[in-house]
Design a protein around this motif. Sequence first.
Motif, PDB file in Angstrom:
ATOM      1  N   UNK A   1      32.611  39.000  42.670  1.00 24.80           N
ATOM      2  CA  UNK A   1      33.025  38.347  41.430  1.00 24.80           C
ATOM      3  C   UNK A   1      32.815  36.844  41.516  1.00 24.80           C
ATOM      4  N   UNK A   2      33.182  36.251  42.647  1.00 19.93           N
ATOM      5  CA  UNK A   2      32.991  34.807  42.803  1.00 19.93           C
ATOM      6  C   UNK A   2      31.515  34.440  42.685  1.00 19.93           C
ATOM      7  N   UNK A   3      30.667  35.216  43.327  1.00 16.14           N
ATOM      8  CA  UNK A   3      29.229  34.953  43.275  1.00 16.14           C
ATOM      9  C   UNK A   3      28.709  35.105  41.854  1.00 16.14           C
ATOM     10  N   UNK A   4      29.200  36.103  41.149  1.00 15.69           N
ATOM     11  CA  UNK A   4      28.758  36.320  39.776  1.00 15.69           C
ATOM     12  C   UNK A   4      29.208  35.174  38.869  1.00 15.69           C
TER      13      UNK A   4
ATOM     14  N   UNK B   1      44.864  46.040  42.164  1.00 13.61           N
ATOM     15  CA  UNK B   1      45.182  45.597  40.808  1.00 13.61           C
ATOM     16  C   UNK B   1      45.472  44.105  40.785  1.00 13.61           C
ATOM     17  N   UNK B   2      46.105  43.600  41.824  1.00 16.03           N
ATOM     18  CA  UNK B   2      46.338  42.157  41.921  1.00 16.03           C
ATOM     19  C   UNK B   2      45.009  41.404  41.992  1.00 16.03           C
ATOM     20  N   UNK B   3      44.067  41.948  42.757  1.00 16.19           N
ATOM     21  CA  UNK B   3      42.756  41.305  42.887  1.00 16.19           C
ATOM     22  C   UNK B   3      42.017  41.309  41.560  1.00 16.19           C
ATOM     23  N   UNK B   4      42.091  42.434  40.850  1.00 17.94           N
ATOM     24  CA  UNK B   4      41.443  42.528  39.541  1.00 17.94           C
ATOM     25  C   UNK B   4      42.064  41.523  38.579  1.00 17.94           C
ATOM     26  N   UNK B   5      43.384  41.425  38.594  1.00 20.04           N
ATOM     27  CA  UNK B   5      44.074  40.501  37.700  1.00 20.04           C
ATOM     28  C   UNK B   5      43.708  39.051  38.008  1.00 20.04           C
ATOM     29  N   UNK B   6      43.581  38.719  39.291  1.00 17.48           N
ATOM     30  CA  UNK B   6      43.303  37.331  39.647  1.00 17.48           C
ATOM     31  C   UNK B   6      41.862  36.933  39.329  1.00 17.48           C
ATOM     32  N   UNK B   7      40.960  37.908  39.229  1.00 13.99           N
ATOM     33  CA  UNK B   7      39.570  37.581  38.912  1.00 13.99           C
ATOM     34  C   UNK B   7      39.290  37.630  37.416  1.00 13.99           C
ATOM     35  N   UNK B   8      40.249  38.094  36.630  1.00  7.96           N
ATOM     36  CA  UNK B   8      40.014  38.229  35.192  1.00  7.96           C
ATOM     37  C   UNK B   8      39.753  36.876  34.535  1.00  7.96           C
ATOM     38  N   UNK B   9      40.569  35.884  34.852  1.00  9.61           N
ATOM     39  CA  UNK B   9      40.413  34.568  34.215  1.00  9.61           C
ATOM     40  C   UNK B   9      39.059  33.926  34.540  1.00  9.61           C
ATOM     41  N   UNK B  10      38.611  33.903  35.815  1.00 15.04           N
ATOM     42  CA  UNK B  10      37.282  33.336  36.089  1.00 15.04           C
ATOM     43  C   UNK B  10      36.152  34.084  35.379  1.00 15.04           C
ATOM     44  N   UNK B  11      36.254  35.412  35.309  1.00 13.44           N
ATOM     45  CA  UNK B  11      35.205  36.183  34.627  1.00 13.44           C
ATOM     46  C   UNK B  11      35.198  35.848  33.138  1.00 13.44           C
ATOM     47  N   UNK B  12      36.373  35.770  32.533  1.00 12.17           N
ATOM     48  CA  UNK B  12      36.444  35.439  31.106  1.00 12.17           C
ATOM     49  C   UNK B  12      35.897  34.040  30.847  1.00 12.17           C
ATOM     50  N   UNK B  13      36.176  33.100  31.759  1.00 13.30           N
ATOM     51  CA  UNK B  13      35.644  31.745  31.614  1.00 13.30           C
ATOM     52  C   UNK B  13      34.118  31.743  31.704  1.00 13.30           C
ATOM     53  N   UNK B  14      33.570  32.585  32.576  1.00  8.86           N
ATOM     54  CA  UNK B  14      32.113  32.690  32.687  1.00  8.86           C
ATOM     55  C   UNK B  14      31.513  33.248  31.395  1.00  8.86           C
TER      56      UNK B  14
END
Length: 203
Positions: free
Chosen positions: A69-72, A117-130
């Motif tokens: 996710x970070x790389x994406x 689920x915690x990991x998915x939740x924490x990556x949601x905001x960066x993905x939405x910003x992208x």
Amino acid sequence: MAEPANEPVRADALRNREHILQVAHDAFAESGTTSLNAIAKRAGVGPGTLYRHFPTREDLILAVYRHDVRRLVDSVPDVLAAARTPLDAFRTWFRTLADYVRLKHGLGEALHTAAVQDAVNETYAPVTAAVARLLRACEEDGSVRPGLDAADTLLLMGFLWRVGPGEEGREQARRLMELAIAGLRPVPGAAGPVPGPVPGPGR
């Protein structure tokens, strides 16, 4: 004074970790049941090295997911620069996201935990910003209408990781993506976002 001497060690450890994560990503993409020992062998490291970085299978799976996710997310500027148009970048980026999500789903029960689920939740905001950044680029060149919501767009594009496997699934994804993009394009005669439903009497 000992700190500089530790830097090469830390750099080597970081490279080892990144290498293991990439190998694990590829291995899990092939089979969600790949063992940690098999991944260590494929990465060219001893099992002890892998377990030192990732003590459990879940630790490795979560690390691969976060790494992907970070790389994406970080790839958005490069994808925009490499694509012929912002809309092509949008297509490319979402296809890659779909690959990552399908990989995550392919890991099955290993991902059905509170930690995941915690990991998915924490990556949601960066993905939405992208997604928002991609939408802005598309809006600026007039290929999508203004005012689109990034979270809504992300939810809309979720069909990409629900299509079947193989070439038939990929072809269906291409067709569905163009249908979705058609819904994002500017509306003739509209100056802004498409208005919502008009309230009825008494509402």
